[in-house]
Design a protein around this motif. Structure first.
Motif, PDB file in Angstrom:
ATOM      1  N   GLY A  82       0.694  -1.261  -0.006  1.00  0.00           N
ATOM      2  CA  GLY A  82       0.055   0.035  -0.030  1.00  0.00           C
ATOM      3  C   GLY A  82       0.723   1.340  -0.007  1.00  0.00           C
ATOM      4  N   THR A  83       0.309   2.358   0.972  1.00  0.00           N
ATOM      5  CA  THR A  83       1.046   3.404   0.931  1.00  0.00           C
ATOM      6  C   THR A  83       2.477   3.525   1.240  1.00  0.00           C
ATOM      7  OG1 THR A  83      -0.896   4.579   1.737  1.00  0.00           O
ATOM      8  CG2 THR A  83       1.146   5.695   2.044  1.00  0.00           C
ATOM      9  N   GLU A  84       3.098   2.665   1.998  1.00  0.00           N
ATOM     10  CA  GLU A  84       4.450   2.521   2.315  1.00  0.00           C
ATOM     11  C   GLU A  84       5.285   2.115   1.047  1.00  0.00           C
ATOM     12  OE1 GLU A  84       7.949   2.808   4.185  1.00  0.00           O
ATOM     13  OE2 GLU A  84       5.911   3.313   4.984  1.00  0.00           O
ATOM     14  N   SER A  85       4.920   1.541   0.327  1.00  0.00           N
ATOM     15  CA  SER A  85       5.546   0.707  -1.101  1.00  0.00           C
ATOM     16  C   SER A  85       5.399   1.760  -2.266  1.00  0.00           C
ATOM     17  CB  SER A  85       5.066  -0.419  -1.486  1.00  0.00           C
ATOM     18  OG  SER A  85       5.372  -1.675  -0.689  1.00  0.00           O
ATOM     19  N   GLN A  86       4.156   2.487  -2.080  1.00  0.00           N
ATOM     20  CA  GLN A  86       3.921   3.422  -3.190  1.00  0.00           C
ATOM     21  C   GLN A  86       4.970   4.903  -3.018  1.00  0.00           C
ATOM     22  OE1 GLN A  86      -0.332   4.085  -2.930  1.00  0.00           O
ATOM     23  NE2 GLN A  86      -0.572   1.897  -3.694  1.00  0.00           N
ATOM     24  N   ASP A  87       5.104   5.030  -1.624  1.00  0.00           N
ATOM     25  CA  ASP A  87       5.941   6.087  -1.516  1.00  0.00           C
ATOM     26  C   ASP A  87       7.581   5.724  -1.631  1.00  0.00           C
ATOM     27  OD1 ASP A  87       6.488   8.654  -0.226  1.00  0.00           O
ATOM     28  OD2 ASP A  87       7.716   7.656   1.288  1.00  0.00           O
ATOM     29  N   TRP A  88       7.792   4.396  -1.511  1.00  0.00           N
ATOM     30  CA  TRP A  88       9.018   3.829  -2.041  1.00  0.00           C
ATOM     31  C   TRP A  88       9.415   4.110  -3.567  1.00  0.00           C
ATOM     32  CZ3 TRP A  88      14.026   3.630  -1.854  1.00  0.00           C
ATOM     33  CH2 TRP A  88      14.831   2.582  -2.287  1.00  0.00           C
ATOM     34  N   ALA A  89       8.352   3.660  -4.067  1.00  0.00           N
ATOM     35  CA  ALA A  89       8.346   3.595  -5.545  1.00  0.00           C
ATOM     36  C   ALA A  89       8.500   5.066  -5.955  1.00  0.00           C
ATOM     37  CB  ALA A  89       6.916   3.302  -6.118  1.00  0.00           C
ATOM     38  N   ASN A  90       7.904   6.075  -5.243  1.00  0.00           N
ATOM     39  CA  ASN A  90       8.140   7.746  -5.523  1.00  0.00           C
ATOM     40  C   ASN A  90       9.516   8.063  -5.304  1.00  0.00           C
ATOM     41  OD1 ASN A  90       7.058   9.869  -6.562  1.00  0.00           O
ATOM     42  ND2 ASN A  90       6.860  10.841  -4.708  1.00  0.00           N
ATOM     43  N   MET A  91      10.104   7.556  -4.180  1.00  0.00           N
ATOM     44  CA  MET A  91      11.431   7.886  -3.980  1.00  0.00           C
ATOM     45  C   MET A  91      12.472   7.334  -4.987  1.00  0.00           C
ATOM     46  SD  MET A  91      11.319   7.033   0.281  1.00  0.00           S
ATOM     47  CE  MET A  91      13.030   7.266   0.418  1.00  0.00           C
ATOM     48  N   LEU A  92      12.174   5.899  -5.494  1.00  0.00           N
ATOM     49  CA  LEU A  92      13.183   5.431  -6.698  1.00  0.00           C
ATOM     50  C   LEU A  92      12.913   6.246  -7.914  1.00  0.00           C
ATOM     51  CD1 LEU A  92      12.415   1.547  -6.144  1.00  0.00           C
ATOM     52  CD2 LEU A  92      14.630   2.898  -5.629  1.00  0.00           C
ATOM     53  N   LEU A  93      11.720   6.682  -8.159  1.00  0.00           N
ATOM     54  CA  LEU A  93      11.370   7.469  -9.436  1.00  0.00           C
ATOM     55  C   LEU A  93      12.438   8.900  -9.199  1.00  0.00           C
ATOM     56  CD1 LEU A  93       9.812   8.078 -11.927  1.00  0.00           C
ATOM     57  CD2 LEU A  93       8.175   9.123 -10.516  1.00  0.00           C
ATOM     58  N   ARG A  94      12.488   9.376  -7.966  1.00  0.00           N
ATOM     59  CA  ARG A  94      13.036  10.462  -7.877  1.00  0.00           C
ATOM     60  C   ARG A  94      14.833  10.304  -7.837  1.00  0.00           C
ATOM     61  NH1 ARG A  94      16.063  12.940  -4.089  1.00  0.00           N
ATOM     62  NH2 ARG A  94      16.228  15.343  -3.953  1.00  0.00           N
ATOM     63  N   GLU A 116      -3.065   6.358  -3.687  1.00  0.00           N
ATOM     64  CA  GLU A 116      -4.297   6.832  -2.982  1.00  0.00           C
ATOM     65  C   GLU A 116      -4.019   7.676  -2.046  1.00  0.00           C
ATOM     66  OE1 GLU A 116      -3.763   3.657  -3.134  1.00  0.00           O
ATOM     67  OE2 GLU A 116      -5.449   2.734  -4.347  1.00  0.00           O
ATOM     68  N   GLU A 117      -3.048   7.487  -1.266  1.00  0.00           N
ATOM     69  CA  GLU A 117      -2.725   8.552  -0.010  1.00  0.00           C
ATOM     70  C   GLU A 117      -1.321   9.485  -0.281  1.00  0.00           C
ATOM     71  OE1 GLU A 117      -2.896   7.195   3.935  1.00  0.00           O
ATOM     72  OE2 GLU A 117      -4.344   5.622   3.294  1.00  0.00           O
ATOM     73  N   ALA A 118      -0.273   8.683  -1.007  1.00  0.00           N
ATOM     74  CA  ALA A 118       0.985   9.154  -1.141  1.00  0.00           C
ATOM     75  C   ALA A 118       1.667   8.504  -2.071  1.00  0.00           C
ATOM     76  CB  ALA A 118       1.406   9.181   0.216  1.00  0.00           C
ATOM     77  N   GLY A 119       2.735   8.759  -2.681  1.00  0.00           N
ATOM     78  CA  GLY A 119       3.619   8.005  -3.561  1.00  0.00           C
ATOM     79  C   GLY A 119       2.774   7.790  -5.069  1.00  0.00           C
ATOM     80  N   ILE A 120       3.348   6.723  -5.461  1.00  0.00           N
ATOM     81  CA  ILE A 120       2.934   6.364  -6.780  1.00  0.00           C
ATOM     82  C   ILE A 120       2.763   4.831  -6.713  1.00  0.00           C
ATOM     83  CG2 ILE A 120       3.829   8.361  -8.003  1.00  0.00           C
ATOM     84  CD1 ILE A 120       6.133   6.355  -8.873  1.00  0.00           C
ATOM     85  N   LYS A 121       1.595   4.463  -7.746  1.00  0.00           N
ATOM     86  CA  LYS A 121       1.629   2.834  -7.920  1.00  0.00           C
ATOM     87  C   LYS A 121       2.492   2.642  -9.003  1.00  0.00           C
ATOM     88  CE  LYS A 121      -3.353   2.782  -6.850  1.00  0.00           C
ATOM     89  NZ  LYS A 121      -4.625   2.580  -7.259  1.00  0.00           N
ATOM     90  N   SER A 122       2.608   3.318 -10.047  1.00  0.00           N
ATOM     91  CA  SER A 122       3.596   3.003 -11.132  1.00  0.00           C
ATOM     92  C   SER A 122       3.967   4.147 -11.865  1.00  0.00           C
ATOM     93  CB  SER A 122       2.908   1.957 -12.228  1.00  0.00           C
ATOM     94  OG  SER A 122       1.947   2.612 -12.798  1.00  0.00           O
ATOM     95  N   ALA A 123       4.991   4.185 -12.526  1.00  0.00           N
ATOM     96  CA  ALA A 123       5.381   5.539 -13.625  1.00  0.00           C
ATOM     97  C   ALA A 123       6.417   4.973 -14.595  1.00  0.00           C
ATOM     98  CB  ALA A 123       6.040   6.471 -12.711  1.00  0.00           C
ATOM     99  N   THR A 124       6.439   5.733 -15.681  1.00  0.00           N
ATOM    100  CA  THR A 124       7.503   5.145 -16.640  1.00  0.00           C
ATOM    101  C   THR A 124       7.939   6.806 -16.984  1.00  0.00           C
ATOM    102  OG1 THR A 124       6.090   3.605 -17.589  1.00  0.00           O
ATOM    103  CG2 THR A 124       7.782   4.452 -18.920  1.00  0.00           C
ATOM    104  N   ILE A 125       9.508   6.609 -17.090  1.00  0.00           N
ATOM    105  CA  ILE A 125      10.148   7.954 -17.807  1.00  0.00           C
ATOM    106  C   ILE A 125      10.973   7.473 -18.847  1.00  0.00           C
ATOM    107  CG2 ILE A 125      10.112   9.379 -15.492  1.00  0.00           C
ATOM    108  CD1 ILE A 125      12.947   8.436 -14.993  1.00  0.00           C
ATOM    109  N   LEU A 126      11.346   8.489 -19.552  1.00  0.00           N
ATOM    110  CA  LEU A 126      12.088   8.319 -20.779  1.00  0.00           C
ATOM    111  C   LEU A 126      13.325   9.140 -20.603  1.00  0.00           C
ATOM    112  CD1 LEU A 126      13.000   7.643 -23.680  1.00  0.00           C
ATOM    113  CD2 LEU A 126      11.699   9.530 -24.552  1.00  0.00           C
TER     114      LEU A 126
END
Length: 317
Positions: A82-94, A116-126
Motif C-alpha cells: 500500500g502507501t508505504e511501498s507506493q512512497d518507496w516507488a516515488n523515492m526510486l523515481l526521484r 491513494e494517499e501518497a507516492g505512486i503505484k507506477s510510473a514510466t520515464i524516458l
C-alpha cells in the motif's frame, strides 16, 4: 552527425585528460623543487580527480552492446504494502531522475499513476542521453527499503519493495514488426497533474501484447493520437528488450535478473533504520550514505554491476 559528435567528444576528452595529467605532473615537480607544499597538494588533488574521471571512462568502454548507446525507458512499480511501498516507488523515481540529471541527460515523464494517499503505484520515464540504456540496464530488478515508516503512527520499522524495469528506445536501424491483431488497445482518462483538458478526455492509451502479456501505457500528451504513437514505440522497445533478455539468458545459461517481478529477485537493499547502509546483493558494493544514493549517486553500483556482467560474458565465451 550524432556519431561524429560523440567521437569528437571522446577524442577531446582523451586529449584533455592527457593535458591535465602532464600539467599536474609538471606542477608537482616544480612545487617540490621550490618547496611549495601547497602547489604540490593542489596538483595531487587534481590527479585524484583525474583518476575518478578515467575510471568512469574505462567502464564506459564496456558499453558495447547493440543498444547500449540508446535512450531508454525506466518503469517503476510499487510492490505489495500500500502507501508505504507506493512512497518507496516515488523515492526510486526521484532517485533515477536525479541520476539522469547528474549525467546531463534529459528526462520525460511518460505516465504516472498516483497512490491513494501518497507516492505512486507506477510510473514510466524516458531518459535521453548517450549510453543511457548501457548504464541503467543493470538496475532492473527489485529494490528493498527498510525504514521507520512516516505513515505508521506507532513509528514501527517497515520493509517495502518496488521493482525497476529498464528497456532501450529502438531506433530506425532496429526493425520490430507488431500487428494490430496481436494487441489489445484501451483508452482511458489520464490521472494526475496535467490541467483540466488532459483529465476530461480519454487521451491516455494502454496497449497489451496478447502473446507475451507485455503492457505499456502513455498519458503524457493531450492528444490520444500522439499517446498512441508513443505507446507503440514503447511496446516495440519492450519486445526488443525481451529479445535481448532471451539472448542473454541463452548465452549465460542462467535466469535473467528481471525474468519476473517477484520479491525473491532483490538486487539491492536500502536500510535507513536501525543503521544506514545501501548494499548491492549481486556485487557486494556498499554505501554508508543512503541519502546520497537516493539523491542519484549510483555510479559505483552501476559500474560494479556492469563489470560483473561483462566478466560473466567473458567467462562464458
Amino acid at each position: 552527425m550524432r556519431d561524429r559528435q560523440y567521437l569528437e567528444g571522446q577524442i577531446n576528452s582523451i586529449n584533455g585528460l592527457q593535458a591535465t595529467l602532464t600539467d599536474n605532473i609538471d606542477l608537482i615537480e616544480l612545487g617540490e623543487m621550490e618547496g611549495d607544499d601547497e602547489v604540490v597538494a593542489e596538483a595531487e588533488k587534481a590527479l585524484i580527480g583525474l583518476k575518478t574521471q578515467t575510471d568512469r571512462m574505462q567502464v564506459e568502454t564496456l558499453l558495447s552492446g547493440e543498444a547500449d548507446a540508446n535512450d531508454c525507458y525506466v518503469e517503476v512499480h510499487a510492490g505489495a504494502g500500500g502507501t508505504e511501498s507506493q512512497d518507496w516507488a516515488n523515492m526510486l523515481l526521484r532517485m533515477y531522475t536525479r541520476w539522469a540529471e547528474r549525467q546531463g541527460h534529459k528526462v520525460e515523464v511518460m505516465e504516472v499513476h498516483d497512490g491513494e494517499e501518497a507516492g505512486i503505484k507506477s510510473a514510466t520515464i524516458l531518459v535521453k542521453g548517450h549510453n543511457a540504456y548501457g548504464w541503467l540496464k543493470t538496475e532492473s530488478g527489485v529494490h528493498r527499503l527498510v525504514r521507520i515508516s512516516p505513515f505508521d503512527s506507532q513509528a514501527r520499522r517497515h520493509t517495502s519493495f518496488s521493482s525497476i524495469w529498464v528497456y532501450p528506445v529502438i531506433d530506425d536501424s532496429i526493425d520490430i514488426e507488431v500487428s494490430e491483431s496481436d494487441v489489445r488497445i484501451d483508452t482511458y482518462r489520464a490521472s494526475g497533474a496535467g490541467g483540466q483538458h488532459v483529465n476530461t478526455t480519454d487521451s491516455a492509451v494502454r496497449i497489451t501484447h496478447i502473446e507475451t502479456g507485455i503492457v505499456v501505457q502513455c498519458q503524457n500528451d493531450r492528444s490520444q493520437h500522439k499517446n498512441r504513437a508513443t505507446a507503440w514505440d514503447m511496446l516495440r522497445a519492450r519486445l526488443y528488450e525481451a529479445e535481448l533478455q532471451r539472448r542473454e539468458e541463452e548465452a549465460n545459461a542462467e535466469t535473467a535478473q528481471k525474468s519476473e517481478i517477484g520479491w525473491g529477485h532483490q538486487i539491492r537493499s536500502y536500510v535507513l533504520q536501525p543503521y544506514q547502509m545501501v548494499k548491492d546483493l549481486r556485487t557486494g558494493i556498499e554505501s554508508t550514505a543512503p541519502n546520497d544514493v537516493l539523491d542519484g549517486n549510483l555510479d559505483a553500483f552501476m559500474e560494479a554491476a556492469l563489470a560483473q556482467r561483462v566478466g560473466k560474458s567473458d567467462e562464458d565465451d
